[in-house]
Structure formats: C-alpha cells, structure tokens
Design a protein around this motif. Sequence first.
Motif, PDB file in Angstrom:
ATOM      1  N   LEU A   1      11.681   6.547  13.651  1.00  0.00           N
ATOM      2  CA  LEU A   1      10.676   6.090  12.491  1.00  0.00           C
ATOM      3  C   LEU A   1      11.385   7.131  11.391  1.00  0.00           C
ATOM      4  CD1 LEU A   1       7.955   5.235  11.478  1.00  0.00           C
ATOM      5  CD2 LEU A   1       7.134   7.486  12.041  1.00  0.00           C
ATOM      6  N   ARG A   2      11.743   6.541  10.146  1.00  0.00           N
ATOM      7  CA  ARG A   2      12.107   7.431   9.096  1.00  0.00           C
ATOM      8  C   ARG A   2      11.259   7.521   8.028  1.00  0.00           C
ATOM      9  NH1 ARG A   2      17.933   4.319   8.938  1.00  0.00           N
ATOM     10  NH2 ARG A   2      19.054   5.283  10.713  1.00  0.00           N
ATOM     11  N   VAL A   3      10.727   8.460   7.694  1.00  0.00           N
ATOM     12  CA  VAL A   3       9.535   8.861   6.620  1.00  0.00           C
ATOM     13  C   VAL A   3      10.487   9.139   5.426  1.00  0.00           C
ATOM     14  CG1 VAL A   3       7.782  10.162   6.111  1.00  0.00           C
ATOM     15  CG2 VAL A   3       8.096   9.653   8.769  1.00  0.00           C
ATOM     16  N   ARG A   4      10.191   8.612   4.287  1.00  0.00           N
ATOM     17  CA  ARG A   4      10.921   8.976   3.194  1.00  0.00           C
ATOM     18  C   ARG A   4       9.800   9.134   1.983  1.00  0.00           C
ATOM     19  NH1 ARG A   4      13.781   9.810   6.126  1.00  0.00           N
ATOM     20  NH2 ARG A   4      16.138   9.270   6.848  1.00  0.00           N
ATOM     21  N   ASP A   5       9.921  10.524   1.339  1.00  0.00           N
ATOM     22  CA  ASP A   5       9.288  10.496   0.083  1.00  0.00           C
ATOM     23  C   ASP A   5       7.755  10.167   0.065  1.00  0.00           C
ATOM     24  OD1 ASP A   5       9.083  11.410  -2.732  1.00  0.00           O
ATOM     25  OD2 ASP A   5       9.175   9.256  -3.205  1.00  0.00           O
ATOM     26  N   LEU A   6       7.034  10.375   1.355  1.00  0.00           N
ATOM     27  CA  LEU A   6       5.604  10.177   1.546  1.00  0.00           C
ATOM     28  C   LEU A   6       4.847  11.211   0.921  1.00  0.00           C
ATOM     29  CD1 LEU A   6       3.685   8.395   3.326  1.00  0.00           C
ATOM     30  CD2 LEU A   6       3.714  10.519   4.982  1.00  0.00           C
TER      31      LEU A   6
ATOM     32  N   LEU B   1       8.027   4.154   4.998  1.00  0.00           N
ATOM     33  CA  LEU B   1       7.835   4.514   6.405  1.00  0.00           C
ATOM     34  C   LEU B   1       8.716   3.421   7.217  1.00  0.00           C
ATOM     35  CD1 LEU B   1       3.808   5.033   7.031  1.00  0.00           C
ATOM     36  CD2 LEU B   1       5.786   6.820   7.140  1.00  0.00           C
ATOM     37  N   TRP B   2      10.028   3.851   7.379  1.00  0.00           N
ATOM     38  CA  TRP B   2      10.926   2.638   8.164  1.00  0.00           C
ATOM     39  C   TRP B   2      10.715   2.998   9.596  1.00  0.00           C
ATOM     40  CZ3 TRP B   2      13.267  -0.762   5.466  1.00  0.00           C
ATOM     41  CH2 TRP B   2      13.403  -0.490   3.941  1.00  0.00           C
TER      42      TRP B   2
ATOM     43  N   ALA C   1      11.568  -6.617  12.598  1.00  0.00           N
ATOM     44  CA  ALA C   1      12.539  -6.976  11.536  1.00  0.00           C
ATOM     45  C   ALA C   1      12.971  -8.520  11.288  1.00  0.00           C
ATOM     46  CB  ALA C   1      13.666  -6.065  11.742  1.00  0.00           C
ATOM     47  N   ALA C   2      13.305  -9.188  12.345  1.00  0.00           N
ATOM     48  CA  ALA C   2      13.489 -10.463  12.342  1.00  0.00           C
ATOM     49  C   ALA C   2      12.685 -11.304  11.678  1.00  0.00           C
ATOM     50  CB  ALA C   2      13.891 -10.856  13.933  1.00  0.00           C
ATOM     51  N   GLU C   3      11.288 -10.931  12.171  1.00  0.00           N
ATOM     52  CA  GLU C   3      10.403 -11.801  11.359  1.00  0.00           C
ATOM     53  C   GLU C   3      10.180 -11.498   9.857  1.00  0.00           C
ATOM     54  OE1 GLU C   3       6.602 -11.089  13.479  1.00  0.00           O
ATOM     55  OE2 GLU C   3       5.399 -11.709  11.668  1.00  0.00           O
TER      56      GLU C   3
ATOM     57  N   VAL D   1      11.923  -1.654   9.599  1.00  0.00           N
ATOM     58  CA  VAL D   1      11.093  -2.301   8.771  1.00  0.00           C
ATOM     59  C   VAL D   1      10.391  -1.369   7.683  1.00  0.00           C
ATOM     60  CG1 VAL D   1       9.176  -3.845   8.403  1.00  0.00           C
ATOM     61  CG2 VAL D   1      10.868  -4.187  10.120  1.00  0.00           C
ATOM     62  N   ASP D   2      10.178  -1.447   6.726  1.00  0.00           N
ATOM     63  CA  ASP D   2       9.346  -0.436   5.879  1.00  0.00           C
ATOM     64  C   ASP D   2       7.967  -0.829   5.928  1.00  0.00           C
ATOM     65  OD1 ASP D   2       8.341   1.396   4.334  1.00  0.00           O
ATOM     66  OD2 ASP D   2       9.035   0.509   2.255  1.00  0.00           O
TER      67      ASP D   2
END
Lengths: 392, 338, 312
Positions: free
Chosen positions: A7-12, A71-72, A79-81, A95-96
């Motif tokens: 999980l990558r949390v960015r600028d939350l 929230l990646w 992701a494929a979907e 996926v964000d």
Amino acid sequence: MAARDLLRVRDLSTRFFTGEGQINAVESVDFDVREGEVFGIVGESGSGKSVTAFSLLDLVESPGQITSGELWYRDEDLAAEFREQRPEAVDGEFVDLRRTSERVRRSLRGPSFSMVFQDPMSSFNPTLTVGEQIAEAVEVQRRASTNPRSTRSRTQGYGLGRMLAGMVLPDSGYVDEDSEAQAVKLLEEVGIPDPAERYDAYPHQFSGGMLQRAMVAQALAGEPDLLVADEPTTALDVTIQAQILNLLDDLQAETGMSIVLITHNLGVIARMCDRVGVMYAGEIVERGTLEEVFEQSVHPYTEGLLGSIPDLDDPAPRLQPIEGSVPNLLDAEMEDRCYFADRCPKAMEKCLDKPPEIECEGEHAAKCVLAETEYHDSRRLPEDYFEEVADD
Amino acid sequence: MISPRTLRNLRSELRRSALAKLGVTLVVGIFLMAVFAPVLAPHDPTDQNLNDSQLPPLGFSTTENRTTSEFVDGEVTIVEEEVTVNATAEHPLGTDSLGRDVLSRTIYGARTSLLVGVIGALLAVLVGVTYGLVAGYYSGRVDDGLMRAADVMLAFPSLVLAIALIGLWGRAAIRIPDPFVAAGITPGMPPDIVLPGTVVLVVALVNWGWFARVARGEALSLRSQEYVTAARSMGAGDAFIIRTHVFPNSVTPILVLATIQVAAIILLESALSFLGFSGATLSWGFDIAQGRQYLSSSWWIATMPGIAIVLAVVGINLVGDWLRDALDPGIEQGEGGV
Amino acid sequence: MTETLLSVSDLEKHYVDGASLTDRLLGVEPDRVRAVDGVSFEVQRGETLGLVGESGCGKSTTGETLLRLREPTGGTAAFDGEDVFELSGPELATFRRRAGIVFQDPFSSLDPRLTAREIIAEPLVVNDVGTAAERDERAAELIERVGLSTGQLDRYPNEFSGGQRQRIGIARALALEPEFVVCDEPVSALDVSVQAQILNLLDDLQDEFDLTYLFIAHDLSVVRHISDRVAVMYLGEIVERGPVETIFEDPAHPYTEALLRSVPRADPSEHGRRVDALPGDVPSPRDRAACFRAVEDHPYWDSDPLAHADAD
C-alpha cells in the motif's frame, strides 16, 4: 529479497467540518506499507492517528471527509480490471482506491483490509453471541468470494423482508453451517479455549482480553492482506497486552499479512514494528525504520516523546517532558509554520515557514529543518516568542 | 449561576432553530398577556350584557330567529323574523352566552393557567427535587424506601387522584388584589386575581414524583463522580456536597422537565376546570365547559380558549426542547477532539 | 532515621455483591467480594510507596479506604500513631486536612460548573479556613505553583487540557497543606508527554512540601520512576513488597516477574522479543474460584510472599 509495497499512501488529508470550524485531522500524510511487515503509527491523543486508520479503510464518517490523497493498493486482478476502464487509476500492479468507486472500496473491506478497534466491548453487538457475529463476517466474505465485486450478493438476505421474517420465525439464519464451523476454527486460532462452547457466549461473558481475541478472529474472517489495528491493547492490562501482541506476531507469521499498528505506546511500537511513522498535529513528522526513528531521531518531537517515558530498567532521576500541550487542529488556529515550533526547545527562525519532508539516509525522513540544518543556540527563537504572538 | 457559556449556547441554539423562536415568542406573548391582562383586555371579563350575548367574532356573522310582539290595532301580533347578527369591533372575538367578551376572558384565562402552571411546577420541583436528591445521594436502603413511595404516587392516574384530593379538601381559592386595579390604572376591572389554591396544591402533589425520579437519577450518577469523592476527602458534609456539587449539576434535566411539566399542569388545570373541580371561574378550561353546550350555534365560545391552550402548551414544549438542545451536557462539556 | 507515618495492618474491604431487596426477601445468600483481603504495609515519612497491580487487584480500594472514603471491614491503619478507622468528629476533620488525594480522571475529578478558583479554594471553604480574600490569594498562589497562571483562575474545567486539569486537581489536593497524598493513577489518563510533566511536578512538590505519597498505578515504568519502595498487589493481596531496585531487578514473586516480563520497552532491542506471557485472564475478586492462573501454580507462589518485605 526486499519486500514489495502493498500500500502506498500519498498526500492523504482528512478534514472534519464541525460547528466549531474545520479540523485538519490528517494533513498530507505519506507512507508505504510493505508485504508482511508491521508498520507502526505512534502519536498522542488528537494527533490524527486513528483518523488515518479510518481513512485507509474509507470508514471516515460525516462530518469527516477525505479531502485529498491517493491510496495505491497492489492487487493484480483489480489492476487488470481497471486498466481498460480507468487507466489513470492504475499504475503497474497498483490501483488508486481513491479513484475507484465506493462499491469497489467496500468490496475490499474484509478480503483485503480489515480492522481491529481499541474498545472490544463496544465493537460487538451485546445482543448477539460472539460466535454468531464472527460467523456473520465469515458468511459475508464467503458470499463475496463467489461474486467478488458485487456488494449485493454479500448482503443478500439482509433485506427488510428477511429482517421481518427473522423476527417472526426463529433461525431463518443468514449464516450457514460451514460459516459456523469456520468461526469456531477462527476462535481456536486466536487462542480462545473451548471455542465450540464459547461460540454461544455473549460479549459480556467474555473478559476484555478474550473479547479482543474474538475481534481479531472477526477481522481475520476474510483472510485480509492488511490488518489495521487501532490501539488494540490500550484498554488491556499489561499481562493481557503481552498475550495479544504474541497473538498478532503468530498470526502474521502464519498468514504473511501486513499490519498497520496504531498506538501511543512506544514500547508496543518497539516490540512489534519494522518501520514507524510518528504523528503530530495530523502530520507524519518523522518516519523510518525502528532503529532510525528511535536511535537517530531528528525531529525534536520524537526525541521529546522518547524522553518523556520513564525507563523500566533505568530509573533516570528526571524526565524530559515536552512543554505545553497538543494543539487542537482547528484550521482557523493553525498557523502556517512548523506545528511543533511553539513547544520545540530548538525552534528557529526557519521553523516559521512550514518545513517540507526532508529525506535523511536510508528510509529516514522528517518534516523538520534539523534534518539538514545544524542547530545552534544562537539561532534559537526567543523563549517567549509564541506567547507574544498569542497575546496579540 | 448561569455561566456565559450557557448563555452563549442558549443564544446560538435560538438563532439556529425556527421552532425555538416560535416557542419563545408564544411563551413570551402569553406571559405578557397574563401580566398585563387588565391593560390589554378591552372589557371587564365578568361583565354580563344579555343584549349582546353570543355575538360572533370579527369576520363572521350568524342568523338568529327573533320573536317580537307588536301592538297593532289593539291586537298583539307575534312576529317571527330572521335577523342577521353581525360582529362588532367592540368584541373582536365575540361574546359568550351571557354576553361576556371572549377576548377579555381569554386574556384573563392566561393568568389562571400560568399561575397554576408555574406555581404548581415550582412546588413540585421543590418537593420532588429535594426528595429525589436525598434518595439518590444516599442510595441503598434510603433510596429503596423513598422511591417506592414516589412510585406509588406516580402509579395513580393523575386526573383521578386530583379529583379525589379536591373532593377531600374542597375548592379553596386565594384572592390576591390585582396591582393594576389597586394602583388605579385600570379602574373597573375585576379587583382580585383568583388563584385556585387547592388546584395548585393538587397539581404539585400529582406531579412531584417525576421530579423526584429525575433528580434521583442524576444524584445517583453524580455521587460517584470523583469530584464528589474529592469533596468528601476534604471533609465536606453531605449537605455541602448536595448543595455545591450534586444540585447544580442536575439543574439542566430538571429545568427541561419543569418546562414540560408546566404545560402538563396547564392541561390538567384546564381539565379540572372543565369538569368543574377548580375554584376559578376565569379559566380556559372553565370557558370551554361553558361554551360546550353552544358549540352548534356559537362555536367560538369554546374554540377561542381551546386555541389558547394549544398555543400555550405547544409554546412551552418548544421552549423545553430548546433548553434541552442548548443545555445538552455533550455540547456544554465540549470534549470534541478527533 | 526514618519515621513511620502510616502503618496499615490486615486491611480488609469486603463487599456484599448484588444484595437487592428481592434477594433479601428471598433469603438469597449474597456473594462476598473480597476486594482488599488482609493488606499490610508501612509508609515512611517523606517517601513514595508505589502500589502497583492490574485492574481489579484492589489497589484503588486500598487507597480510598485508607482515607476513610470507604469504610473498611477489618484491620487498622495508624496514621502518625492514631488509628484512622477509629477517628470521628474533629479528629477526623484534622486527619482529612493532613491527607489529600489526586484522582485518575482529569475530567470527572473537577466539577464542570465551578471555576478553577472555586475548585482550588473548595477545601478551604469546607474547612472554613481564612477569609474570602485570603482564600483567593491562596488559590492564586497554588495555581502558579502547579504551573498555570493566575489569569486562568476564572476558567471552567472544559477550557483546560487534560494535563492542565490534572494540575488543578493537584493544586486542590495541596490547598490544606497535607503531609500525606494518595495519588490514585494520577497520570494514566494523560498523554505520554504530559504524563512526564505531571510526574516531574509531583517530584518537585514532594521536595518542596515534604510530602509523603502513596502512588497507585498500573504502569510499572511510572512506578519505578517515582517510588522509593513498591508493593505489588494481586487479587486483593500484596504479593511482594520491598525497595524499588530489589523489586525491579530481582523480583522474588512469580507474578512480579511476569508483570515485568510483559512490559514492552521503548527500545529497538525490544523488537520481536517473545514474551512468555502469563496465560489466562486477569482474575476478578468477584469470581475467585474461577481465577486460576498458571502463575499460581508456581513453586514460589506461597513460599514467602513478602520475601523482600521491608528489607531496609
């Protein structure tokens, strides 16, 4: 092999819009959670750590709202979907989630994310047996896995008609026997003695520690990739806390899940976490590996926290507390400076501009000018600087 | 006693809620009406004038069969004719069967209702709160005994109990000289305010149990607060603790209950007057009873005091809601925090 | 040469649980809850005795019973030679002036309808000390001594933070210049950074006013920091007592050992430390029979429960 990010949390950012004004509970928070690690978030009350946890699961309720951030989450299938539908929401296997629909986020709760709360007593419905409530969680997940992205199938049988029928006819159950058996197995896994018997006990018949175990069992029902534990041991006695920490350790070793552990207890952080983020006034002011944060701390707040706790093995004659108290996070009262400057023993002229996050060696980063500037007494702001400002 | 913070909450809640504004307007209006009744009432409410009986209110007219006898050529002829009776500006709400001004009677009726409501509620508060605080503070057996008695009181249907007590004690009325008349500002108005004393006692007696219950519940939870323990640790006596800590902290729910009880007592007083058990002859309930038999021909006699009761009760309940919302301890403590 | 200020022996506080009116009528034998069951210890003048244990062990009940905030069901407590439990009238009033208490919950311990000034001056009003002006002066003096400013005297409790409220509670406890203060979990509701401020304040006040503390807490690090001697409570009994270093460095009782083992240290070396956790639940005095913990099966459990008792 270095573990991959889960999980990558960015600028939350999460804000609360209350009658008193806007509260900046979480302010531009960045962090990563890796596969199979325990990431700790430590902070005092009102630092925004619990709201961060709720934001991860999209559980923030009105008057709160996630106002920005990404929230990646790494999930190849998802992701494929989405690669076709919404290419901007997909980055490799990530996926964000903020750019997906509410329904997708909800469908991930359980099989991907789940949460353990601080107060086990208020997290269970006192009128249902603990076993039923765990079996229910299992049932929801089981139905979900037969039809992954549909929330409808998961809650089928929970309509109004069913509810009325349930009132009249006993045992027109939502839960089937497999789920019940699975619930008993979960109770056993979390170390509850006589799980088959305890299945039929009500929450008030459990002790605090046992109920906390039951809550962990409930959280595990969907075999999540990420368990968010919000102050899971705060309400417990120290010998029980030790049991629960052991349990989380064991479960993680077995399932390989990642844990985000939120607590104010630095001892729990040290015992459990691989990497740590220190929160203050809604921001992560310092983050890095356990050793980096605890032994090479840069931010005076982190130092202050560590200096504040008495050492069990070495009774230092005098504690070094942080002066003042935690700010209230009202937007109108937050000045555009380092939020800690008014309590900071090393506040300088530079701190009156909001410091960005500055990278140190390794994974270590801090939102503090001391990460790149040497502190010297001559640059210190006068002691009563903030009192004067407040008087105006 | 009232902190600036409380005032602030009251004001902001009043600004926010339209219903609270309506309630306060109604209650203030009825209160002013009761106080300045002799000044506001156009007529003496007890003044009878059979020539002007059953006049309709403004904007309405009725037809009436009038029989007159005429002497024509030494013979008496009885003439029956249909006369239209028009409303007069002198009696904007019409007159009753004895020709008394309905507006004046409705204005004066507010006095009885409010006096009985407020004095009755105050008596009930005095008895009930003292009783309940003692029961809750001492708890245990004292509480068991005292509250059983209060529960017995509450178990009786209040109207039946009230009627029984009035039957027992009679319908004593206390006459208080009207200050406006005494000062010569409004000569010719009724010289006394009639307070139905038994009714006041009876409504208080019927209602104190509610206050005892609420006060007891508050005291029971407050007695285990640490600041009460702290007061005991410094040697404070029970009376001091009840006065300084327990009572002030239970004021809010008691105040809200008292407001709502004023409305309930007004209704009870009206019912007693309606049934003829009150000593007061200037009362909304009494007028409704009087107007009942004329409902088909002169609907306004019973309707006007009826509307007054509805407005008073609704207004007071809205004020009660406003107090409850504004004084909510959750808001007051402001623990907020995210 | 130390002087014993308080000497407690065989203190007992048993409750009768759930004896309702119907129970009495039906002649149901009520349960006896032995919250404090034969506790003995001494507190020397000027020292801090730490009373530590988990929830339900009876530590707070012990503190409140000593101050006569609850009536004991047995035992004696000699304060400066006189048995506290026998006092009444003016003697009890004198004792109340000599002993104060600081509570755990900074929210419920201050009356929300009184200002800081009224709260701090309350003990003076109750005991009829000084004129109104003198009380105001004393309140001002005390609020400054605990680190707040006189400008805050007319504020209400909800305008203060948790730590500031606790300071007001401490000022109130000091108003009558007591010799002995029971601190009942005074820092456990506070944030870590604020907790340290209050601990330092309590330290300073002890030096300044020659206070004797009975410090009740569940946090072992706090107890280690502030105490001179420690008593460990379990199920209404003191299972071990002695000087702080001995208890923490060489605990004799298996329960003390287990407690110390369970505390996670705030140090990276702690990472991944497997704790041999005490199994089972924290027992409640309500159901003694049900509360069997493996530790009670330990060979040392009953050998010499007070191995380090008053070694000094």
